[in-house]
Motif scaffolding. Structure first.
Motif, PDB file in Angstrom:
ATOM      1  N   ARG A  10       0.827  -1.202   0.000  1.00  0.00           N
ATOM      2  CA  ARG A  10       0.000   0.000   0.000  1.00  0.00           C
ATOM      3  C   ARG A  10       0.866   1.258   0.000  1.00  0.00           C
ATOM      4  O   ARG A  10       0.608   2.217  -0.746  1.00  0.00           O
ATOM      5  CB  ARG A  10      -0.911  -0.017   1.227  1.00  0.00           C
ATOM      6  CG  ARG A  10      -1.866   1.153   1.390  1.00  0.00           C
ATOM      7  CD  ARG A  10      -3.021   1.065   0.414  1.00  0.00           C
ATOM      8  NE  ARG A  10      -2.778   1.777  -0.817  1.00  0.00           N
ATOM      9  CZ  ARG A  10      -3.484   1.592  -1.933  1.00  0.00           C
ATOM     10  NH1 ARG A  10      -4.456   0.705  -1.976  1.00  0.00           N
ATOM     11  NH2 ARG A  10      -3.223   2.288  -3.014  1.00  0.00           N
ATOM     12  N   GLU A  11       1.899   1.244   0.822  1.00  0.00           N
ATOM     13  CA  GLU A  11       2.789   2.399   0.905  1.00  0.00           C
ATOM     14  C   GLU A  11       3.510   2.634  -0.416  1.00  0.00           C
ATOM     15  O   GLU A  11       3.635   3.774  -0.889  1.00  0.00           O
ATOM     16  CB  GLU A  11       3.800   2.191   2.026  1.00  0.00           C
ATOM     17  CG  GLU A  11       4.752   3.358   2.226  1.00  0.00           C
ATOM     18  CD  GLU A  11       5.736   3.134   3.362  1.00  0.00           C
ATOM     19  OE1 GLU A  11       6.586   4.022   3.578  1.00  0.00           O
ATOM     20  OE2 GLU A  11       5.651   2.079   4.027  1.00  0.00           O
ATOM     21  N   ALA A  12       3.983   1.539  -1.038  1.00  0.00           N
ATOM     22  CA  ALA A  12       4.696   1.657  -2.314  1.00  0.00           C
ATOM     23  C   ALA A  12       3.781   2.187  -3.413  1.00  0.00           C
ATOM     24  O   ALA A  12       4.167   3.066  -4.195  1.00  0.00           O
ATOM     25  CB  ALA A  12       5.280   0.308  -2.718  1.00  0.00           C
ATOM     26  N   VAL A  13       2.563   1.670  -3.483  1.00  0.00           N
ATOM     27  CA  VAL A  13       1.616   2.101  -4.513  1.00  0.00           C
ATOM     28  C   VAL A  13       1.262   3.575  -4.328  1.00  0.00           C
ATOM     29  O   VAL A  13       1.222   4.354  -5.300  1.00  0.00           O
ATOM     30  CB  VAL A  13       0.355   1.221  -4.501  1.00  0.00           C
ATOM     31  CG1 VAL A  13      -0.765   1.846  -5.338  1.00  0.00           C
ATOM     32  CG2 VAL A  13       0.679  -0.175  -5.024  1.00  0.00           C
ATOM     33  N   VAL A  18       1.919   9.230  -6.593  1.00  0.00           N
ATOM     34  CA  VAL A  18       2.368  10.623  -6.521  1.00  0.00           C
ATOM     35  C   VAL A  18       3.491  10.873  -7.527  1.00  0.00           C
ATOM     36  O   VAL A  18       3.450  11.836  -8.304  1.00  0.00           O
ATOM     37  CB  VAL A  18       2.831  10.971  -5.095  1.00  0.00           C
ATOM     38  CG1 VAL A  18       3.461  12.367  -5.060  1.00  0.00           C
ATOM     39  CG2 VAL A  18       1.661  10.886  -4.120  1.00  0.00           C
ATOM     40  N   SER A  19       4.508  10.009  -7.521  1.00  0.00           N
ATOM     41  CA  SER A  19       5.670  10.253  -8.381  1.00  0.00           C
ATOM     42  C   SER A  19       5.316  10.118  -9.861  1.00  0.00           C
ATOM     43  O   SER A  19       5.780  10.921 -10.686  1.00  0.00           O
ATOM     44  CB  SER A  19       6.816   9.308  -8.018  1.00  0.00           C
ATOM     45  OG  SER A  19       6.468   7.958  -8.242  1.00  0.00           O
ATOM     46  N   LEU A  50       1.760  -2.555 -11.810  1.00  0.00           N
ATOM     47  CA  LEU A  50       2.332  -1.303 -12.264  1.00  0.00           C
ATOM     48  C   LEU A  50       1.341  -0.169 -12.048  1.00  0.00           C
ATOM     49  O   LEU A  50       0.127  -0.391 -11.949  1.00  0.00           O
ATOM     50  CB  LEU A  50       2.726  -1.391 -13.743  1.00  0.00           C
ATOM     51  CG  LEU A  50       1.625  -1.655 -14.773  1.00  0.00           C
ATOM     52  CD1 LEU A  50       1.138  -0.347 -15.402  1.00  0.00           C
ATOM     53  CD2 LEU A  50       2.118  -2.586 -15.880  1.00  0.00           C
ATOM     54  N   VAL A  51       1.878   1.043 -11.962  1.00  0.00           N
ATOM     55  CA  VAL A  51       1.077   2.259 -11.855  1.00  0.00           C
ATOM     56  C   VAL A  51       1.239   3.026 -13.157  1.00  0.00           C
ATOM     57  O   VAL A  51       2.367   3.193 -13.652  1.00  0.00           O
ATOM     58  CB  VAL A  51       1.542   3.127 -10.670  1.00  0.00           C
ATOM     59  CG1 VAL A  51       0.770   4.447 -10.633  1.00  0.00           C
ATOM     60  CG2 VAL A  51       1.372   2.376  -9.363  1.00  0.00           C
ATOM     61  N   VAL A  68      -3.866   4.769 -12.141  1.00  0.00           N
ATOM     62  CA  VAL A  68      -4.473   3.451 -11.981  1.00  0.00           C
ATOM     63  C   VAL A  68      -3.395   2.400 -11.740  1.00  0.00           C
ATOM     64  O   VAL A  68      -2.232   2.572 -12.119  1.00  0.00           O
ATOM     65  CB  VAL A  68      -5.328   3.064 -13.201  1.00  0.00           C
ATOM     66  CG1 VAL A  68      -6.495   4.022 -13.362  1.00  0.00           C
ATOM     67  CG2 VAL A  68      -4.495   3.037 -14.479  1.00  0.00           C
ATOM     68  N   VAL A  69      -3.793   1.316 -11.113  1.00  0.00           N
ATOM     69  CA  VAL A  69      -2.917   0.178 -10.849  1.00  0.00           C
ATOM     70  C   VAL A  69      -3.443  -1.003 -11.645  1.00  0.00           C
ATOM     71  O   VAL A  69      -4.647  -1.288 -11.611  1.00  0.00           O
ATOM     72  CB  VAL A  69      -2.878  -0.168  -9.349  1.00  0.00           C
ATOM     73  CG1 VAL A  69      -1.921  -1.332  -9.090  1.00  0.00           C
ATOM     74  CG2 VAL A  69      -2.484   1.048  -8.525  1.00  0.00           C
TER      75      VAL A  69
END
Length: 232
Positions: A10-13, A18-19, A50-51, A68-69
């Motif tokens: 969750r933190e990584a996504v 944002v980035s 992936l994002v 989106v993921v």
């Protein structure tokens, strides 16, 4: 339980949302895209996710919550918008090239002109040797919407040190260890594509000797910059 509820994932996504949203602003700031064309994506570390930018959404609307993921086959995992039409292509690259953490697609004018000519950009400049390690190759024409472009990218990248591919009749794609590095390569690609085009109008540019290309590439990749700081 959804994998996205795991705290580390969750933190990584959330960070990548944002980035990746912020990096899309670099495409417009550097005049690499128009309207809704192009996209930036990033691999979720350690996961087959992936994002990426959603399809057909204008750049001024690309906030973190709009990203989106998907999985590597382009299936939506999280988000309220349809993913970019290049999602399956990016996913194919991530699935087959584990060292790639970011993929960028633009329609920047000069690089895309070389795509239209289906002609590699010859390595005639030290900056090209530094960043691309040689000529910037042409990839095959492929239809949009499935993993065909990804297949062409992986096939072409296997035969080059370049982190950019000029997909024939379409546009440039760049890759990197993360999305920011891939965006940097896209910016540099357009710059050298323009310069070599201008040089070609004046005559026939001289390709650098291969031994010099190799030395320049090694210096830039391994010596240039501050120790411990990536060249991107």
């Amino acid at each position: 339980m959804s994998i996205l509820t795991m705290p580390a994932v969750r933190e990584a996504v959330d960070a990548l949302r944002v980035s990746v949203a912020d990096l899309h602003a670099e495409l417009t700031r550097n005049s690499l895209v128009v309207w809704t064309a192009g996209n930036v994506s990033a691999r979720v570390p350690g996961e087959e996710l992936l994002v990426i930018k959603p399809s057909g959404v204008t750049y001024d609307q690309l906030t973190a919550d709009v990203m989106v993921v998907t999985d590597f086959e382009g299936r939506l995992v999280e988000g309220s918008h349809a993913p970019s039409s290049d999602t399956a292509a990016a996913g194919y690259v991530y699935a087959h090239l584990p060292e790639v953490g970011g993929v960028v697609h633009t329609h920047s004018t000069y690089a895309t002109a070389w795509c239209a000519r289906r002609e590699p950009i010859p390595c005639v400049l030290t900056m090209m040797a530094d960043e691309f390690g040689g000529d910037i190759p042409i990839g095959p024409f492929a239809m949009i919407g499935d993993d065909s472009i990804g297949r062409g990218l992986v096939q072409t990248l296997a035969g080059t040190r370049s982190k950019a591919v000029l997909m024939g009749g379409h546009g440039p794609f760049t890759v990197g260890p993360d999305a920011r590095a891939a965006v940097k390569t896209a910016v540099m690609l357009e710059d050298v594509a323009r310069t070599v085009h201008v040089a070609s109008q004046l005559g026939n540019p001289w390709r650098l000797d291969q031994a010099d290309i190799d030395r320049l590439y090694d210096r830039y990749q391994n010596v240039y910059g501050q120790k411990g700081t990536p060249t991107s």
